[in-house]
Design a protein around this motif. Structure first.
Motif, PDB file in Angstrom:
ATOM      1  N   VAL A   1       0.844  -1.200   0.000  1.00 22.47           N
ATOM      2  CA  VAL A   1       0.000   0.000   0.000  1.00 22.47           C
ATOM      3  C   VAL A   1       0.875   1.245   0.000  1.00 22.47           C
ATOM      4  O   VAL A   1       1.623   1.484   0.944  1.00 22.47           O
ATOM      5  CB  VAL A   1      -0.942   0.037   1.223  1.00 22.47           C
ATOM      6  N   GLY A   2       0.781   2.020  -1.072  1.00 18.97           N
ATOM      7  CA  GLY A   2       1.490   3.290  -1.151  1.00 18.97           C
ATOM      8  C   GLY A   2       0.543   4.439  -0.880  1.00 18.97           C
ATOM      9  O   GLY A   2      -0.603   4.248  -0.469  1.00 18.97           O
ATOM     10  N   TYR A   3       1.021   5.648  -1.148  1.00 17.77           N
ATOM     11  CA  TYR A   3       0.215   6.836  -0.869  1.00 17.77           C
ATOM     12  C   TYR A   3      -1.093   6.850  -1.662  1.00 17.77           C
ATOM     13  O   TYR A   3      -2.147   7.181  -1.120  1.00 17.77           O
ATOM     14  CB  TYR A   3       1.018   8.097  -1.178  1.00 17.77           C
ATOM     15  N   THR A   4      -1.034   6.500  -2.945  1.00 19.51           N
ATOM     16  CA  THR A   4      -2.226   6.665  -3.789  1.00 19.51           C
ATOM     17  C   THR A   4      -3.309   5.636  -3.462  1.00 19.51           C
ATOM     18  O   THR A   4      -4.483   5.997  -3.317  1.00 19.51           O
ATOM     19  CB  THR A   4      -1.856   6.578  -5.280  1.00 19.51           C
ATOM     20  N   LEU A   5      -2.943   4.363  -3.322  1.00 18.34           N
ATOM     21  CA  LEU A   5      -3.942   3.351  -2.972  1.00 18.34           C
ATOM     22  C   LEU A   5      -4.420   3.537  -1.536  1.00 18.34           C
ATOM     23  O   LEU A   5      -5.601   3.390  -1.240  1.00 18.34           O
ATOM     24  CB  LEU A   5      -3.367   1.947  -3.161  1.00 18.34           C
ATOM     25  N   GLY A   6      -3.490   3.875  -0.652  1.00 19.38           N
ATOM     26  CA  GLY A   6      -3.864   4.127   0.743  1.00 19.38           C
ATOM     27  C   GLY A   6      -4.829   5.290   0.849  1.00 19.38           C
ATOM     28  O   GLY A   6      -5.809   5.241   1.610  1.00 19.38           O
ATOM     29  N   ALA A   7      -4.582   6.344   0.069  1.00 17.72           N
ATOM     30  CA  ALA A   7      -5.459   7.520   0.078  1.00 17.72           C
ATOM     31  C   ALA A   7      -6.857   7.162  -0.405  1.00 17.72           C
ATOM     32  O   ALA A   7      -7.862   7.616   0.154  1.00 17.72           O
ATOM     33  CB  ALA A   7      -4.868   8.617  -0.797  1.00 17.72           C
ATOM     34  N   MET A   8      -6.928   6.345  -1.442  1.00 19.03           N
ATOM     35  CA  MET A   8      -8.236   5.967  -1.974  1.00 19.03           C
ATOM     36  C   MET A   8      -9.021   5.140  -0.955  1.00 19.03           C
ATOM     37  O   MET A   8     -10.234   5.343  -0.777  1.00 19.03           O
ATOM     38  CB  MET A   8      -8.072   5.183  -3.282  1.00 19.03           C
ATOM     39  N   ILE A   9      -8.346   4.247  -0.264  1.00 14.18           N
ATOM     40  CA  ILE A   9      -9.023   3.390   0.710  1.00 14.18           C
ATOM     41  C   ILE A   9      -9.574   4.208   1.873  1.00 14.18           C
ATOM     42  O   ILE A   9     -10.755   4.144   2.202  1.00 14.18           O
ATOM     43  CB  ILE A   9      -8.073   2.286   1.228  1.00 14.18           C
ATOM     44  N   ILE A  10      -8.719   5.003   2.514  1.00 13.80           N
ATOM     45  CA  ILE A  10      -9.179   5.706   3.721  1.00 13.80           C
ATOM     46  C   ILE A  10     -10.150   6.841   3.392  1.00 13.80           C
ATOM     47  O   ILE A  10     -11.035   7.143   4.188  1.00 13.80           O
ATOM     48  CB  ILE A  10      -8.003   6.233   4.565  1.00 13.80           C
ATOM     49  N   SER A  11     -10.010   7.453   2.215  1.00  9.81           N
ATOM     50  CA  SER A  11     -10.931   8.548   1.878  1.00  9.81           C
ATOM     51  C   SER A  11     -12.306   8.026   1.500  1.00  9.81           C
ATOM     52  O   SER A  11     -13.316   8.687   1.748  1.00  9.81           O
ATOM     53  CB  SER A  11     -10.353   9.405   0.747  1.00  9.81           C
ATOM     54  N   GLU A  12     -12.370   6.845   0.888  1.00  9.72           N
ATOM     55  CA  GLU A  12     -13.672   6.255   0.570  1.00  9.72           C
ATOM     56  C   GLU A  12     -14.353   5.737   1.835  1.00  9.72           C
ATOM     57  O   GLU A  12     -15.570   5.848   1.975  1.00  9.72           O
ATOM     58  CB  GLU A  12     -13.506   5.111  -0.446  1.00  9.72           C
ATOM     59  N   ILE A  13     -13.581   5.180   2.757  1.00 10.62           N
ATOM     60  CA  ILE A  13     -14.139   4.732   4.037  1.00 10.62           C
ATOM     61  C   ILE A  13     -14.545   5.934   4.869  1.00 10.62           C
ATOM     62  O   ILE A  13     -15.563   5.941   5.538  1.00 10.62           O
ATOM     63  CB  ILE A  13     -13.120   3.857   4.802  1.00 10.62           C
ATOM     64  N   ASP A  14     -13.716   6.994   4.833  1.00  5.02           N
ATOM     65  CA  ASP A  14     -13.918   8.239   5.567  1.00  5.02           C
ATOM     66  C   ASP A  14     -13.793   8.021   7.067  1.00  5.02           C
ATOM     67  O   ASP A  14     -12.750   8.257   7.645  1.00  5.02           O
ATOM     68  CB  ASP A  14     -15.255   8.879   5.200  1.00  5.02           C
ATOM     69  N   ASN A  15     -14.836   7.553   7.702  1.00  4.50           N
ATOM     70  CA  ASN A  15     -14.820   7.335   9.149  1.00  4.50           C
ATOM     71  C   ASN A  15     -15.118   5.866   9.428  1.00  4.50           C
ATOM     72  O   ASN A  15     -16.233   5.404   9.226  1.00  4.50           O
ATOM     73  CB  ASN A  15     -15.858   8.237   9.825  1.00  4.50           C
ATOM     74  N   ILE A  16     -14.133   5.143   9.900  1.00  8.94           N
ATOM     75  CA  ILE A  16     -14.286   3.700  10.117  1.00  8.94           C
ATOM     76  C   ILE A  16     -15.350   3.402  11.163  1.00  8.94           C
ATOM     77  O   ILE A  16     -15.935   2.312  11.177  1.00  8.94           O
ATOM     78  CB  ILE A  16     -12.928   3.075  10.520  1.00  8.94           C
ATOM     79  N   LYS A  17     -15.652   4.381  12.020  1.00 13.37           N
ATOM     80  CA  LYS A  17     -16.644   4.168  13.072  1.00 13.37           C
ATOM     81  C   LYS A  17     -18.066   4.077  12.516  1.00 13.37           C
ATOM     82  O   LYS A  17     -18.998   3.721  13.240  1.00 13.37           O
ATOM     83  CB  LYS A  17     -16.543   5.269  14.118  1.00 13.37           C
ATOM     84  N   LYS A  18     -18.228   4.402  11.247  1.00  9.31           N
ATOM     85  CA  LYS A  18     -19.533   4.236  10.604  1.00  9.31           C
ATOM     86  C   LYS A  18     -19.890   2.758  10.465  1.00  9.31           C
ATOM     87  O   LYS A  18     -21.045   2.409  10.252  1.00  9.31           O
ATOM     88  CB  LYS A  18     -19.538   4.877   9.213  1.00  9.31           C
ATOM     89  N   PHE A  19     -18.884   1.891  10.563  1.00  2.00           N
ATOM     90  CA  PHE A  19     -19.081   0.465  10.353  1.00  2.00           C
ATOM     91  C   PHE A  19     -18.876  -0.270  11.677  1.00  2.00           C
ATOM     92  O   PHE A  19     -17.807  -0.206  12.267  1.00  2.00           O
ATOM     93  CB  PHE A  19     -18.109  -0.053   9.295  1.00  2.00           C
ATOM     94  N   SER A  20     -19.906  -0.983  12.117  1.00  2.00           N
ATOM     95  CA  SER A  20     -19.834  -1.658  13.414  1.00  2.00           C
ATOM     96  C   SER A  20     -19.054  -2.958  13.361  1.00  2.00           C
ATOM     97  O   SER A  20     -18.603  -3.460  14.395  1.00  2.00           O
ATOM     98  CB  SER A  20     -21.251  -1.935  13.940  1.00  2.00           C
ATOM     99  N   ASN A  21     -18.868  -3.516  12.157  1.00  2.00           N
ATOM    100  CA  ASN A  21     -18.104  -4.760  12.018  1.00  2.00           C
ATOM    101  C   ASN A  21     -17.519  -4.854  10.607  1.00  2.00           C
ATOM    102  O   ASN A  21     -17.951  -4.118   9.703  1.00  2.00           O
ATOM    103  CB  ASN A  21     -18.969  -5.978  12.343  1.00  2.00           C
ATOM    104  N   PRO A  22     -16.554  -5.748  10.396  1.00  2.00           N
ATOM    105  CA  PRO A  22     -15.913  -5.863   9.068  1.00  2.00           C
ATOM    106  C   PRO A  22     -16.876  -6.224   7.948  1.00  2.00           C
ATOM    107  O   PRO A  22     -16.663  -5.835   6.803  1.00  2.00           O
ATOM    108  CB  PRO A  22     -14.869  -6.966   9.284  1.00  2.00           C
ATOM    109  N   SER A  23     -17.928  -6.960   8.276  1.00  2.00           N
ATOM    110  CA  SER A  23     -18.884  -7.375   7.240  1.00  2.00           C
ATOM    111  C   SER A  23     -19.582  -6.179   6.605  1.00  2.00           C
ATOM    112  O   SER A  23     -19.859  -6.175   5.406  1.00  2.00           O
ATOM    113  CB  SER A  23     -19.921  -8.330   7.834  1.00  2.00           C
TER     114      SER A  23
END
Length: 385
Positions: free
Chosen positions: A270-292
């Motif tokens: 995971v580099g800057y560009t793929l990492g950026a896409m992942i975390i920005s699309e997720i935004d706030n991980i607390k929106k998801f109560s579980n991995p599913s």
């Protein structure tokens, strides 16, 4: 507590103000998506002490308003549209209007079904914009490369073999900028051709290679077409411009990623560009109560087909949710099986069970999502040897 619900649209927004006991203080009113409209909103809400402003996360139309309010120290809550849809469905009439939607948003605020906007969220909005734009630029660049290859199939089809199947190199672009066809290369002076190849390939292409290229051009079955030569020159210039712009975007992404300092970068591959896409699309991980739920948001959850005693043996992924997140996770899954022993062995185990590459990679994606959920939720580095 005072709640302000805002229904977002392209040109005009609607807002209403409700007290904590459900009393409507300000009936739904409209304001334009402009500075004048935003100032109208401020006039309506400025007398309320520390209100909670809620709006749906529906695309980019809310970004300007969020930043405008955040800079003025208002508390802003972002609500998943699924939440308002579920409230609407629970009503008997299931009516949808801009004015009614403001009240549904207020209900979500009262039920605490929201996530507060922070400075990190503002950075995520910028990062998501850059990441998506970068992917679009890459796709456009790929289309230009396909056009270039098609042009060369006419004016110098043998050139691809000379560059071992890869026409998209610095040296090949430099060559085509000056000599855009087999005819042009046949007419070129050998010393000028040698210098051009040598200087743009770090010395890998010398005079011997230049002579081979000249011979290849003389024996070519190419057509003489000045119109296509001009097209090639234009395509090369566009490709140079795209690459420069992509490099500029990469610098901006890297700067934001260093500010955010996410553990996503500790995942192998995971580099800057793929990492950026992942975390920005997720935004706030607390929106998801579980991995599913995160898996479903990426559209990587399986679609179960069952009717009576029949149940399909082959499961396909839903492909709902964020296309960009799904793309990034697939890219990381492909890279991580070559960069981490645990994931590599997991992939090989699935292959040994008779699963094809795509299905095995899907299992890797599933495992990867659970790892991403863990490290983002606990804010810990990747540690899976």
């Amino acid at each position: 507590m005072v709640y302000i619900g805002i229904d977002i649209a392209k040109l005009k927004h609607f807002a209403s103000v409700v007290s904590s006991d459900g009393k409507v203080i300000v009936k739904p009113f409209s304001f334009e998506n402009s500075h004048q409209g935003f100032m109208k909103l401020l006039e309506e809400i400025e007398n309320f002490q520390d209100p909670l402003i809620g709006l749906e996360s529906t695309g980019h139309y809310a970004e300007n308003l969020i930043q405008f309010l955040y800079e003025r120290n208002y508390r802003i809550a972002v609500i998943n549209p699924i939440q308002t849809d579920s409230l609407r469905d629970s009503n008997i009439r299931k009516t949808k209007t801009d004015k009614i939607d403001t009240m549904l948003i207020v209900q979500c605020l009262m039920l605490k079904k929201y996530s507060l906007v922070s400075s990190k969220n503002i950075d995520m909005i910028k990062l998501r914009r850059l990441s998506r734009f970068r992917l679009e630029m890459i796709q456009q660049q790929t289309r230009l490369k396909t056009q270039l290859t098609a042009c060369l199939d006419i004016v110098f089809p043998e050139l691809a073999c000379f560059f071992k199947g890869n026409l998209h190199l610095k040296v090949s672009y430099a060559l085509l900028e000056k000599y855009s066809s087999a005819k042009a290369i046949r007419s070129a002076r050998i010393d000028g051709l040698t210098n051009l190849l040598y200087n743009n390939s770090h010395g890998r292409y010398n005079q011997e290679k230049a002579l081979q290229l000249k011979k290849l051009a003389k024996e070519s079955v190419a057509l003489d077409n000045p119109a296509i030569e001009l097209q090639i020159q234009c395509l090369i210039k566009q490709l140079h411009l795209y690459q420069k712009q992509i490099n500029d975007i990469d610098i901006s992404i890297m700067t934001l990623m260093e500010i955010i300092n996410s553990p996503i970068l500790t995942i192998p591959g995971v580099g800057y560009t793929l990492g950026a896409m992942i975390i920005s699309e997720i935004d706030n991980i607390k929106k998801f109560s579980n991995p599913s739920k995160l898996l479903a948001f990426a559209g990587l959850d399986p679609v179960v087909k069952q009717s009576g005693n029949f149940q399909s043996e082959s499961l396909k992924i839903s492909k709902r949710g964020s296309t960009y997140l799904r793309y990034a996770i697939y890219r990381v899954a492909f890279l991580i099986i070559y960069n981490n022993e645990t994931f590599h062995n997991y992939y090989l185990d699935k292959r040994s069970q008779g699963k094809n590459h795509r299905v095995a990679l899907g299992h890797v994606c599933n495992k990867l999502v659970r790892i991403i959920f863990k490290i983002l939720t606990d804010d810990i580095p990747f540690n899976l040897s």
